[in-house]
Design a protein around this motif. Structure first.
Motif, mmCIF file in Angstrom:
data_model
loop_
_atom_site.group_PDB
_atom_site.id
_atom_site.type_symbol
_atom_site.label_atom_id
_atom_site.label_comp_id
_atom_site.label_asym_id
_atom_site.label_seq_id
_atom_site.Cartn_x
_atom_site.Cartn_y
_atom_site.Cartn_z
ATOM 1 N N SER A 1 38.037 54.660 9.006
ATOM 2 C CA SER A 1 38.579 54.430 10.344
ATOM 3 C C SER A 1 40.082 54.643 10.326
ATOM 4 O O SER A 1 40.808 53.952 9.609
ATOM 5 C CB SER A 1 38.268 53.008 10.820
ATOM 6 O OG SER A 1 38.833 52.763 12.084
ATOM 7 N N ARG B 1 40.391 56.338 17.527
ATOM 8 C CA ARG B 1 40.531 56.159 18.966
ATOM 9 C C ARG B 1 40.988 57.440 19.642
ATOM 10 O O ARG B 1 40.644 57.723 20.788
ATOM 11 C CB ARG B 1 41.548 55.040 19.248
ATOM 12 C CG ARG B 1 41.835 54.850 20.735
ATOM 13 C CD ARG B 1 43.001 53.909 20.949
ATOM 14 N NE ARG B 1 43.380 53.821 22.355
ATOM 15 C CZ ARG B 1 44.462 53.219 22.790
ATOM 16 N NH1 ARG B 1 45.293 52.655 21.928
ATOM 17 N NH2 ARG B 1 44.757 53.172 24.075
ATOM 18 N N ARG C 1 35.119 51.394 18.437
ATOM 19 C CA ARG C 1 34.929 51.859 17.059
ATOM 20 C C ARG C 1 33.518 51.581 16.554
ATOM 21 O O ARG C 1 32.986 52.332 15.739
ATOM 22 C CB ARG C 1 35.930 51.200 16.119
ATOM 23 C CG ARG C 1 37.408 51.358 16.411
ATOM 24 C CD ARG C 1 37.871 52.763 16.653
ATOM 25 N NE ARG C 1 39.294 52.909 16.418
ATOM 26 C CZ ARG C 1 40.251 52.353 17.151
ATOM 27 N NH1 ARG C 1 39.942 51.596 18.165
ATOM 28 N NH2 ARG C 1 41.521 52.568 16.875
ATOM 29 N N GLY D 1 42.425 50.879 13.841
ATOM 30 C CA GLY D 1 41.296 49.997 14.112
ATOM 31 C C GLY D 1 41.314 48.700 13.328
ATOM 32 O O GLY D 1 40.316 47.983 13.305
#
Length: 332
Positions: free
Chosen positions: A148, A87, A130, A151
């Motif tokens: 990731s 993010r 995402r 997330g």
């Protein structure tokens, strides 16, 4: 720090009766989190490439980024092509997706994405969505594995495996969901994931992760000193930490034998030169995450302490195998 954020966190982790009236809201958050997870498990979306999610269930940092870096480095050592999606919390850009490189400005894109890019050399794609970041990673980079950074609760992102990092020192606070407590999801979520990793202390059923300090590095010149050499030259320092649990950093400096005056800043703080303008001329020692933001205006007496994640032998390989759909012997 004396901020509202610090006051709330003290309530979450030390217990405060003023939080009790918030319990109905916390129960609603808990129920909604369970509903979203049930729907996600029912749909069982399959990712187009292996996706490994490294997240947490509490607000604030728990040590995810060093684990992400370790996983990326282990995957690259296998010959895998890896992309990280994030993010980019704390960044100021307003256009997504955005590719982060080692030369990106941490104040614009966030400290953790730049740190990951610099330590690993792999592409880091920022996008609050995402799933869109995943699609861009596949289209532009054809990865063998996508990791990731955070997330866990972003259920639009399909995943092959999940890792949750908990702070072994602070734990889960009062065990309540927001806003009464620090949890994004109920603690039962820990039973749903593939691996639970604990930093800074023991946690029942979790794999321990220890932060190993590397050589202390100058922000201005890149010069490095081992701990003993730094201690001989600079026995007293100002210690600066704008991370989720600053106490962990200060404790590490104490273990190394440094006499440090601690200065706590909010997690992801956008540092300015005035923040570090201490009048006594003592060296300033900070975390590597903070250093990526302070490097553009670094002074000669500013230093940072890199750390690397140390996990039980074979655990990183097992995590990668789980994400790639391969069988692996359990690590105990």
């Amino acid at each position: 720090m004396g901020s509202l954020s610090e006051w709330i966190q003290q309530g979450w982790y030390k217990g405060s009766p003023w939080l009790v009236p918030l319990r109905p809201l916390s129960m609603l958050v808990s129920l909604e989190a369970k509903r979203r997870l049930q729907r996600f498990r029912k749909e069982k979306p399959s990712p187009p490439v292996p996706v490994l999610v490294v997240g947490n269930i509490t607000v604030g940092g728990t040590g995810k980024t060093p684990l992400v870096i370790a996983l990326v480095q282990a995957a690259v050592a296998r010959g895998l092509k890896v992309v990280v999606v994030s993010r980019g919390f704390g960044g100021k850009i307003d256009h997504y997706p955005h590719l982060v490189t080692a030369d990106s400005n941490a104040l614009e894109v966030g400290d953790e994405p730049v740190l990951i890019a610099r330590r690993t050399g792999v592409p880091v794609i920022l996008d609050p969505d995402r799933r869109n970041a995943l699609d861009v990673a596949i289209r532009d980079h054809a990865p063998d594995l996508v990791i990731s950074d955070d997330g866990l609760q972003h259920y639009a992102l399909p995943r092959s495996a999940e890792i949750v990092v908990v702070d072994g020192q602070r734990g889960l606070g009062n065990g309540r969901c927001l806003p009464e407590g620090p949890l994004r999801e109920p603690a039962t979520r820990l039973k749903e994931v593939d691996f639970v990793v604990s930093t800074g202390g023991g946690w029942s059923g979790a794999h321990p992760m220890i932060m190993r300090p590397a050589d202390i590095t100058s922000l201005a010149t890149g010069e490095t000193l081992d701990h003993q050499a730094f201690l001989r030259e600079h026995p007293q320092v100002h210690a600066v930490a704008g991370i989720g649990n600053p106490k962990r950093f200060f404790n590490l400096l104490s273990i190394l034998g440094l006499s440090a005056t601690p200065h706590v800043f909010p997690d992801h703080h956008a540092f300015q030169p005035a923040d570090l303008a201490f009048a006594d001329g003592l060296p300033v020692l900070m975390t590597e995450k903070d250093a990526v933001k302070c490097a553009p205006f670094a002074e000669p007496h500013w230093w940072y302490l890199p750390v690397t994640a140390s996990l039980p032998e074979g655990l990183l390989e097992q995590m990668l195998d789980r994400a790639l759909g391969k069988d692996a012997d359990p690590v105990v």
